[in-house]
Motif scaffolding. Sequence first.
Motif: not given
Length: 593
Positions: A483-489
């Motif tokens: 559900s979070i395919p890549y880091p946001k930060t």
Amino acid sequence: MQKLIEDWLAIDVNPTTRAQITELAKNIVSNHETLHDLLGKRIVFGTAGLRARMEAGFSRMNDVTVLQASQGLAEYIKSTVEDNARLSIVIGHDHRHNSKRFAELAIAVFINKGFQVYYIGDNNCATPMVPFAVDKYSTDGGIMITASHNPKDDNGYKVYWNNGCQIIPPHDSNIQNSILENLTPILNNDAGWNTDIYMRSDKLIYCFEEVVDSYVDYLRTSLFKDENKIDFKFVYTAMHGVGYEFVEKLLKGVTPNENFVKVEGQCSPNPDFPTVKFPNPEENGALTLATETADKHNVNLVLANDPDADRFTAAFKSFKKNKWIQLSGNEIGILFADYVISLQDSSKLDKLYILNSTVSSQFIGSMAKKLGFNFKDTLTGFKWIGNEAINLENQGFQVPFAYEEAIGFMFKTVHDKDGMAALLMFLQLYQKLIKEGLDPVAKLEQLYEKFGYFKQYNGYYITEKPNTIKDIFDNVIRSNDSSIPYPKTLGNFSVIEWRDLTIGYDSITEDNKPKLFVDPTSQMITCTLATGAENESIRFTARGSGTEPKLKVYIEAQASNEVRSLQLAEQVWVLLREEWFQPSKHELIERRV
């Protein structure tokens, strides 16, 4: 292991490589690791062909692996061509140890398989001449025996397709499969794979002089204007490679002989590269002899090709700083792009593309937006750049220039990097700067002021453990949460774009599928970060090397001034090292370039 040894000795007829295996086989237990490294793996047909150390074994460059590669390649080409009665190929070689032997083995195989062979020999050939000859003679492909700027113990087998470009998927894997289906030598073992009879075949066309003359004439006609006669002195080094002979011929009539000062110790082909630790003109210290020669002759410009003359670099004496400055690949690429655009009809810029690799500077994209031409980046390597240029040309566009940061530059002469074409263009560019009262750094400053500051902070990490790089990408960089395919930060930066060419994900496309080629066997992630400030961003790519145990990192920051852009790029390097790569934990050796 005994079976592998027997398999090798049953094929190899070269006394030197046979002796290497025979000696190691006398004590299989103590030499097991070495024997496994040599015989337990097979050299893989990948990045444009083969490249490895020259010694015995299925994983190395030697008579056996060159013969087998040639057999597989010949059969694969035959399977793709409708008329097998008109098969043809170009073959050339550089000056490295065994290059001529490997070329002659390839010739023997292709003639045996019914091909007409255009041989750019017996003399040493520069790599760009092979794709040029493929185009000239409309052959089914080309082979260049070279390891470019690798160490002296390496050699390679570089393959071009019938469009004059380096091979791309699926050709590479298909050729590898064909090699595995054609391992049994077709040459006569009793004759020691003697190639003499093939070198006298009427199927072999010796075309060295014809190709060189045509190549030189084509470069001068396409890239040089008579009014640009070069009227300043410069120093040239061939880095112990093949370039001097061809550059000297190329510059006849372009500049008086006395302006062309060669580095005496580096302009004769020498396969041992005695004056440099590593024959890559990008390496620290590689141009020392050239700059010393320039100082001796009171010259302020040094030009260099790598040993097979497909790469180019330049250094100049900055009198303002009283030191020599070697330009980076991106800096030369930016100067070339500006120069090439200045030569175009401004009313037709919308029909023009300039390309570079995705790990090269995005400065050209900023130029394109403001000036009205088109820009596109590709995967790393000229196999991708060249093929994309052909695709665009087939759509009616022009591609007068393309480059990658590893000092590779392509003009409208061949669909591959060409160090001699780049040299001819740089001389004209430099003369224009002189007339404007500028040096390269001053010109770059003007361009940065106009189009934005783009500064790089690049480097790599070395590992001795083959699985380390994949583990870092899978278990540290990529998210395990679907559900979070890549880091946001990353640190205090926001991730605004994320492209993973290993798993096939792109955050900015409608279907989240990348437009670039996806390769699940390699590791490559590109990310764009935002700082929150206007006109600031950082773009970086982390990828595993296709030929070495390296994790390469390319960082470029855009900002309103040079200091800020360099600061941002270095800040991201530190963040990546601390949050992702963690050298001490993963046993990585850090290197900056």
